[in-house]
Design a protein around this motif. Sequence first.
Motif, PDB file in Angstrom:
ATOM      1  N   GLY A   4       6.514  -8.044  -9.785  1.00 18.91           N
ATOM      2  CA  GLY A   4       5.329  -8.821  -9.436  1.00 18.91           C
ATOM      3  C   GLY A   4       4.591  -8.301  -8.218  1.00 18.91           C
ATOM      4  N   VAL A   5       4.845  -7.047  -7.877  1.00 25.67           N
ATOM      5  CA  VAL A   5       4.194  -6.462  -6.699  1.00 25.67           C
ATOM      6  C   VAL A   5       2.764  -6.033  -7.053  1.00 25.67           C
ATOM      7  CG1 VAL A   5       4.200  -4.448  -5.148  1.00 25.67           C
ATOM      8  CG2 VAL A   5       6.342  -5.667  -5.637  1.00 25.67           C
ATOM      9  N   GLU A   6       1.850  -6.366  -6.158  1.00 26.32           N
ATOM     10  CA  GLU A   6       0.466  -5.883  -6.291  1.00 26.32           C
ATOM     11  C   GLU A   6       0.376  -4.635  -5.432  1.00 26.32           C
ATOM     12  OE1 GLU A   6      -3.429  -7.730  -4.500  1.00 26.32           O
ATOM     13  OE2 GLU A   6      -2.556  -9.090  -5.973  1.00 26.32           O
ATOM     14  N   TRP A   7       0.070  -3.498  -6.066  1.00 25.69           N
ATOM     15  CA  TRP A   7       0.103  -2.272  -5.256  1.00 25.69           C
ATOM     16  C   TRP A   7      -1.092  -1.369  -5.487  1.00 25.69           C
ATOM     17  CZ3 TRP A   7       1.423   2.936  -6.884  1.00 25.69           C
ATOM     18  CH2 TRP A   7       1.650   3.057  -8.258  1.00 25.69           C
ATOM     19  N   ASP A   8      -1.349  -0.594  -4.501  1.00 22.09           N
ATOM     20  CA  ASP A   8      -2.463   0.341  -4.551  1.00 22.09           C
ATOM     21  C   ASP A   8      -1.991   1.632  -3.909  1.00 22.09           C
ATOM     22  OD1 ASP A   8      -4.960   1.348  -5.002  1.00 22.09           O
ATOM     23  OD2 ASP A   8      -6.013  -0.299  -3.987  1.00 22.09           O
ATOM     24  N   LEU A   9      -2.740   2.710  -4.128  1.00 25.72           N
ATOM     25  CA  LEU A   9      -2.308   3.943  -3.497  1.00 25.72           C
ATOM     26  C   LEU A   9      -3.461   4.698  -2.865  1.00 25.72           C
ATOM     27  CD1 LEU A   9      -2.872   6.878  -5.128  1.00 25.72           C
ATOM     28  CD2 LEU A   9      -1.399   5.766  -6.778  1.00 25.72           C
ATOM     29  N   ALA A  10      -3.093   5.492  -1.901  1.00 29.78           N
ATOM     30  CA  ALA A  10      -4.052   6.350  -1.226  1.00 29.78           C
ATOM     31  C   ALA A  10      -3.430   7.735  -1.130  1.00 29.78           C
ATOM     32  CB  ALA A  10      -4.347   5.805   0.169  1.00 29.78           C
ATOM     33  N   LEU A  11      -4.204   8.738  -1.501  1.00 30.23           N
ATOM     34  CA  LEU A  11      -3.713  10.122  -1.434  1.00 30.23           C
ATOM     35  C   LEU A  11      -4.158  10.772  -0.135  1.00 30.23           C
ATOM     36  CD1 LEU A  11      -4.447  11.672  -4.956  1.00 30.23           C
ATOM     37  CD2 LEU A  11      -2.277  10.825  -4.081  1.00 30.23           C
ATOM     38  N   THR A  12      -3.241  11.462   0.518  1.00 26.89           N
ATOM     39  CA  THR A  12      -3.613  12.172   1.744  1.00 26.89           C
ATOM     40  C   THR A  12      -4.145  13.563   1.384  1.00 26.89           C
ATOM     41  OG1 THR A  12      -1.435  13.149   2.069  1.00 26.89           O
ATOM     42  CG2 THR A  12      -1.796  10.971   3.020  1.00 26.89           C
ATOM     43  N   ALA A  46      -2.545   3.947   6.814  1.00 26.45           N
ATOM     44  CA  ALA A  46      -1.546   2.930   7.160  1.00 26.45           C
ATOM     45  C   ALA A  46      -2.157   1.878   8.080  1.00 26.45           C
ATOM     46  CB  ALA A  46      -0.336   3.589   7.818  1.00 26.45           C
ATOM     47  N   ARG A  47      -2.917   2.334   9.056  1.00 26.06           N
ATOM     48  CA  ARG A  47      -3.549   1.405  10.002  1.00 26.06           C
ATOM     49  C   ARG A  47      -4.538   0.489   9.268  1.00 26.06           C
ATOM     50  NH1 ARG A  47      -4.770   4.932  14.223  1.00 26.06           N
ATOM     51  NH2 ARG A  47      -2.669   4.539  14.997  1.00 26.06           N
ATOM     52  N   ASP A  48      -5.328   1.068   8.358  1.00 22.03           N
ATOM     53  CA  ASP A  48      -6.290   0.279   7.574  1.00 22.03           C
ATOM     54  C   ASP A  48      -5.562  -0.767   6.724  1.00 22.03           C
ATOM     55  OD1 ASP A  48      -8.276   1.814   8.647  1.00 22.03           O
ATOM     56  OD2 ASP A  48      -8.653   3.023   6.846  1.00 22.03           O
ATOM     57  N   VAL A  99       6.038  10.406   6.755  1.00 20.89           N
ATOM     58  CA  VAL A  99       6.722   9.228   7.304  1.00 20.89           C
ATOM     59  C   VAL A  99       6.321   9.010   8.766  1.00 20.89           C
ATOM     60  CG1 VAL A  99       8.982   8.302   7.968  1.00 20.89           C
ATOM     61  CG2 VAL A  99       8.659   9.307   5.697  1.00 20.89           C
ATOM     62  N   MET A 100       6.269  10.100   9.537  1.00 26.14           N
ATOM     63  CA  MET A 100       5.885  10.002  10.954  1.00 26.14           C
ATOM     64  C   MET A 100       4.487   9.430  11.095  1.00 26.14           C
ATOM     65  SD  MET A 100       6.703  10.529  14.143  1.00 26.14           S
ATOM     66  CE  MET A 100       5.625   9.294  14.876  1.00 26.14           C
ATOM     67  N   GLU A 101       3.568   9.905  10.270  1.00 26.73           N
ATOM     68  CA  GLU A 101       2.189   9.415  10.363  1.00 26.73           C
ATOM     69  C   GLU A 101       2.092   7.933  10.007  1.00 26.73           C
ATOM     70  OE1 GLU A 101      -1.210  11.289   8.945  1.00 26.73           O
ATOM     71  OE2 GLU A 101      -0.512  13.344   9.292  1.00 26.73           O
ATOM     72  N   VAL A 102       2.779   7.544   8.933  1.00 28.45           N
ATOM     73  CA  VAL A 102       2.739   6.136   8.533  1.00 28.45           C
ATOM     74  C   VAL A 102       3.390   5.270   9.622  1.00 28.45           C
ATOM     75  CG1 VAL A 102       3.579   4.450   6.831  1.00 28.45           C
ATOM     76  CG2 VAL A 102       2.591   6.614   6.065  1.00 28.45           C
ATOM     77  N   GLN A 152       0.867  -1.187   0.000  1.00 30.73           N
ATOM     78  CA  GLN A 152       0.000   0.000   0.000  1.00 30.73           C
ATOM     79  C   GLN A 152       0.899   1.231   0.000  1.00 30.73           C
ATOM     80  OE1 GLN A 152      -3.584   0.442   0.100  1.00 30.73           O
ATOM     81  NE2 GLN A 152      -2.898   2.537  -0.320  1.00 30.73           N
ATOM     82  N   VAL A 153       0.778   2.045  -1.032  1.00 27.86           N
ATOM     83  CA  VAL A 153       1.562   3.280  -1.099  1.00 27.86           C
ATOM     84  C   VAL A 153       0.680   4.441  -0.638  1.00 27.86           C
ATOM     85  CG1 VAL A 153       2.890   4.834  -2.577  1.00 27.86           C
ATOM     86  CG2 VAL A 153       2.907   2.377  -3.035  1.00 27.86           C
ATOM     87  N   ILE A 154       1.190   5.224   0.282  1.00 28.21           N
ATOM     88  CA  ILE A 154       0.466   6.401   0.765  1.00 28.21           C
ATOM     89  C   ILE A 154       1.225   7.635   0.288  1.00 28.21           C
ATOM     90  CG2 ILE A 154      -0.281   7.672   2.822  1.00 28.21           C
ATOM     91  CD1 ILE A 154      -0.552   4.860   4.176  1.00 28.21           C
ATOM     92  N   ILE A 155       0.544   8.449  -0.485  1.00 35.03           N
ATOM     93  CA  ILE A 155       1.210   9.591  -1.127  1.00 35.03           C
ATOM     94  C   ILE A 155       0.674  10.905  -0.580  1.00 35.03           C
ATOM     95  CG2 ILE A 155       1.543  10.821  -3.321  1.00 35.03           C
ATOM     96  CD1 ILE A 155       1.679   8.200  -4.735  1.00 35.03           C
ATOM     97  N   ASN A 156       1.585  11.751  -0.165  1.00 34.90           N
ATOM     98  CA  ASN A 156       1.218  13.126   0.170  1.00 34.90           C
ATOM     99  C   ASN A 156       1.413  13.959  -1.092  1.00 34.90           C
ATOM    100  OD1 ASN A 156       1.061  15.759   0.944  1.00 34.90           O
ATOM    101  ND2 ASN A 156       2.528  15.602   2.620  1.00 34.90           N
ATOM    102  N   PRO A 157       0.316  14.318  -1.778  1.00 35.90           N
ATOM    103  CA  PRO A 157       0.454  15.005  -3.076  1.00 35.90           C
ATOM    104  C   PRO A 157       1.005  16.424  -2.943  1.00 35.90           C
ATOM    105  CG  PRO A 157      -1.857  14.908  -2.429  1.00 35.90           C
ATOM    106  CD  PRO A 157      -1.091  14.157  -1.375  1.00 35.90           C
ATOM    107  N   GLY A 158       1.024  16.939  -1.728  1.00 34.07           N
ATOM    108  CA  GLY A 158       1.548  18.284  -1.519  1.00 34.07           C
ATOM    109  C   GLY A 158       3.058  18.324  -1.465  1.00 34.07           C
ATOM    110  N   SER A 159       3.699  17.156  -1.355  1.00 34.77           N
ATOM    111  CA  SER A 159       5.153  17.132  -1.262  1.00 34.77           C
ATOM    112  C   SER A 159       5.742  16.706  -2.593  1.00 34.77           C
ATOM    113  CB  SER A 159       5.587  16.161  -0.167  1.00 34.77           C
ATOM    114  OG  SER A 159       5.242  14.847  -0.549  1.00 34.77           O
ATOM    115  N   GLY A 160       7.040  16.813  -2.661  1.00 32.05           N
ATOM    116  CA  GLY A 160       7.726  16.230  -3.790  1.00 32.05           C
ATOM    117  C   GLY A 160       7.955  17.141  -4.972  1.00 32.05           C
TER     118      GLY A 160
END
Length: 299
Positions: free
Chosen positions: A31-39, A49-51, A69-72, A6-14
């Motif tokens: 072969g990674v199965e991945w999904d993302l969630a935007l904060t 992250a908890r979910d 990173v701290m939140e995750v 699970q990738v968690i992306i902060n779209p305000g950074s970067g």
Amino acid sequence: MTRKIQVIINPGSGQPKPVLHTINQIFRPAGVEWDLALTHKSGDAERFARDAVKEGVDVVAAYGGDGTVMEVARGVMGSNVPMAILPGGTANLMSVEIGIPRDLAKAAKIAANENSPVKSIDVGEINGSYFLLRVGLGIAAQKVEIADRDMKDKYGLMAYSIAALQAMKDAVPVNYKFILDGEEINAEGVTCLVDNAGNFGVSGFTISKDISIYDGLLDVILIRDISFRTAVNVGRSVVKSEPTSEAVNHWQAKEIVIEADPIQTIQVDGEIGRHTPISVKVVPAAVPVLTAPTQEAPG
Ligand SMILES: [Mg+2]
């Protein structure tokens, strides 16, 4: 078995780069199965992250700066699911601390690799909330206060040093009372840090190489004299490994109480708002983190 990330992306950074494309280029062939969630707001990354941990993913990856990173980290804390760091913020001190490359593709490879070693990092706890990097008192808190968004965008990491120099001009001596694992120490200084992590985001610079995020101890650094020479000496102590000089005191402890006269503003991982007295303790090996396979075991 397919590795789920699970990738968690902060779209305000970067940076303005095709982040998803780069991540997919690494994850798909592996072969990674991945999904993302935007904060969208503070607290989202921790909740996502908890979910993800509950849903049974193998890794939760944080794309963003130290705040994300701290939140995750809080979200995976106490589980067996490691966090992977994909550095994407202005300040990526945590990635430097655990040896994750700045390059997104290389960092993603570490996340994708089943053989990447999992190491558990310590977390600091202050009056019931958690931090990864450090607590700064007095001008160490002002320093971040001055490094605001505009300045960060304009100068990047330099903003922190510029702000530090500005804050130094106003430095006044403070009477500190420390209780370190039950032992009382009284000392005068201009600023003080409680470090879980040693680096300040400046390549190769750590206030002391004795500071380790894996050792189950917090480091208390008292700067007694803030002259330019002190700054140079602190820098040199890295090379010579002399953490305590006349200008700097360095102690290690698991439980720390700090009182200050006059009362000092504090920052916790860059967040301003509290003040002394404070009560801090280490939560040893609290967060599992993926590290680079070639990295040496932490000493
Ligand atoms: Mg430590």
